[in-house]
Enzyme design. Sequence first.
Site, PDB file in Angstrom:
ATOM      1  N   GLY A  26       0.779  -1.233   0.000  1.00 36.32           N
ATOM      2  CA  GLY A  26       0.000   0.000   0.000  1.00 36.32           C
ATOM      3  C   GLY A  26       0.814   1.288   0.000  1.00 36.32           C
ATOM      4  N   TYR A 167      -8.277   1.509  16.544  1.00 31.48           N
ATOM      5  CA  TYR A 167      -7.522   2.164  15.462  1.00 31.48           C
ATOM      6  C   TYR A 167      -7.527   3.686  15.629  1.00 31.48           C
ATOM      7  CZ  TYR A 167      -6.088   3.261  10.645  1.00 31.48           C
ATOM      8  OH  TYR A 167      -5.427   3.739   9.539  1.00 31.48           O
TER       9      TYR A 167
HETATM   10  P1  NAP Z   1      -1.338  -1.969   4.206  1.00 32.62           P
HETATM   11  O1  NAP Z   1      -1.454  -2.014   2.738  1.00 32.62           O
HETATM   12  O2  NAP Z   1      -2.050  -2.992   5.022  1.00 32.62           O
HETATM   13  O3  NAP Z   1       0.220  -1.962   4.580  1.00 32.62           O
HETATM   14  C1  NAP Z   1       0.666  -2.018   5.911  1.00 32.62           C
HETATM   15  C2  NAP Z   1       1.927  -2.847   5.954  1.00 32.62           C
HETATM   16  O4  NAP Z   1       2.415  -2.877   7.317  1.00 32.62           O
HETATM   17  C3  NAP Z   1       1.690  -4.298   5.539  1.00 32.62           C
HETATM   18  O5  NAP Z   1       2.714  -4.759   4.690  1.00 32.62           O
HETATM   19  C4  NAP Z   1       1.732  -5.018   6.873  1.00 32.62           C
HETATM   20  O6  NAP Z   1       2.073  -6.380   6.781  1.00 32.62           O
HETATM   21  C5  NAP Z   1       2.790  -4.222   7.598  1.00 32.62           C
HETATM   22  N1  NAP Z   1       2.789  -4.508   9.036  1.00 32.62           N
HETATM   23  C6  NAP Z   1       1.737  -4.864   9.814  1.00 32.62           C
HETATM   24  N2  NAP Z   1       2.154  -5.119  11.060  1.00 32.62           N
HETATM   25  C7  NAP Z   1       3.492  -4.923  11.088  1.00 32.62           C
HETATM   26  C8  NAP Z   1       4.479  -5.048  12.089  1.00 32.62           C
HETATM   27  N3  NAP Z   1       4.177  -5.454  13.349  1.00 32.62           N
HETATM   28  N4  NAP Z   1       5.766  -4.775  11.783  1.00 32.62           N
HETATM   29  C9  NAP Z   1       6.092  -4.393  10.528  1.00 32.62           C
HETATM   30  N5  NAP Z   1       5.207  -4.278   9.515  1.00 32.62           N
HETATM   31  C10 NAP Z   1       3.911  -4.534   9.793  1.00 32.62           C
HETATM   32  O7  NAP Z   1      -1.853  -0.563   4.763  1.00 32.62           O
HETATM   33  P2  NAP Z   1      -1.824   0.901   4.099  1.00 32.62           P
HETATM   34  O8  NAP Z   1      -3.190   1.235   3.700  1.00 32.62           O
HETATM   35  O9  NAP Z   1      -0.706   1.020   3.140  1.00 32.62           O
HETATM   36  O10 NAP Z   1      -1.515   1.770   5.399  1.00 32.62           O
HETATM   37  C11 NAP Z   1      -0.223   2.296   5.685  1.00 32.62           C
HETATM   38  C12 NAP Z   1      -0.364   3.237   6.877  1.00 32.62           C
HETATM   39  O11 NAP Z   1      -1.273   4.294   6.521  1.00 32.62           O
HETATM   40  C13 NAP Z   1      -0.961   2.557   8.104  1.00 32.62           C
HETATM   41  O12 NAP Z   1      -0.357   3.074   9.265  1.00 32.62           O
HETATM   42  C14 NAP Z   1      -2.410   2.954   8.049  1.00 32.62           C
HETATM   43  O13 NAP Z   1      -3.005   2.945   9.331  1.00 32.62           O
HETATM   44  C15 NAP Z   1      -2.308   4.357   7.478  1.00 32.62           C
HETATM   45  N6  NAP Z   1      -3.546   4.807   6.844  1.00 32.62           N
HETATM   46  C16 NAP Z   1      -4.092   4.117   5.793  1.00 32.62           C
HETATM   47  C17 NAP Z   1      -5.281   4.565   5.230  1.00 32.62           C
HETATM   48  C18 NAP Z   1      -5.943   3.891   4.070  1.00 32.62           C
HETATM   49  O14 NAP Z   1      -7.093   4.257   3.732  1.00 32.62           O
HETATM   50  N7  NAP Z   1      -5.322   2.926   3.414  1.00 32.62           N
HETATM   51  C19 NAP Z   1      -5.918   5.683   5.761  1.00 32.62           C
HETATM   52  C20 NAP Z   1      -5.349   6.349   6.839  1.00 32.62           C
HETATM   53  C21 NAP Z   1      -4.153   5.887   7.359  1.00 32.62           C
HETATM   54  P3  NAP Z   1       0.842  -7.464   6.763  1.00 32.62           P
HETATM   55  O15 NAP Z   1       0.107  -7.173   5.484  1.00 32.62           O
HETATM   56  O16 NAP Z   1       1.527  -8.768   6.813  1.00 32.62           O
HETATM   57  O17 NAP Z   1       0.002  -7.143   7.986  1.00 32.62           O
END
Ligand code: NAP
Length: 261
Positions: A26, A167
Amino acid sequence: MAVGRVVTEGLRLSSRLALVTGGGSGIGRAVCQQFASEGATVAVADIDEDSAEETLKSLPCDEQQHSVFLTDVTSPQSVHSLVASIQTQFSRPPSIVVNCAGITMDSLLLKMEAETFERVLRVNLMGTFLVIQAASKALIANGSRRGSIVNLGSIVGKVGNLGQANYTASKAGVVALTKTSAKELARYVYGIRCNAILPGFIDTPMAAKVPPKVLEKVVQLVPMGRLGDASEVASVCAFLASDDSSYITGTSLEVTGGLFM
Ligand code: NAP
């Protein structure tokens, strides 16, 4: 010039070493790609090594080798060895750190198990703290006086969201942690800036877990009428990582398409 060689001189992040947690998926993956395209060497850290390797393969390659680090941000030992391994491999600590590792474990407040609440706080908030602390210690010990940390919060940390007590609390905490880190690390001898990005709803594997009907309703609320793309968060990350934001610290930038403005 050798064939296939990537020219990085003159780019905004050239000669910078960047650590990106959650770099396997992501927003984290898009940040790795954006940083590499702007000349940075990237340390891709993730709990899922295969996805981190996928990210690595997608990066423009030249003699400044990017690298993958298997890391669990909830483990102090794992975070310590992440920073130590980066220093061993690149002979310096990362001067840019982006905390993208994050999870959701949604449940209504009245049904949420304490363990579910705690797990999300451990990854999203404590993990961010551990990485900030370890990377800052390494930068200060190195006498760099130039660092930029970017933490991923969320707009729902400001306004709350059904089913996300854990969250939203973690993401509100990330904003407070960012401000405190910014205050403590800003002074000249440290020279480390710390900022947060608050995305709205971004089209990633995390957002794909939201039921389609709920996502449709969210999109109707977004003034720009669509989900964000991970690259649109990554470009703001690159701005905060770079010297283009040299007098900005402790702030939270909303990347929401106008949602909850
Ligand atoms: P994502 O696609 O799920 O990517 C998150 C990554 O973090 C995944 O590769 C995940 O691995 C990894 N991860 C999880 N637990 C971990 C750990 N203990 N140590 C190291 N890596 C770990 O999520 P994203 O949407 O890109 O989100 C990235 C950030 O932006 C997050 O902090 C999220 O809360 C924030 N955010 C996202 C959105 C949205 O709409 N997408 C909105 C607001 C904020 P696994 O897949 O194996 O768990």
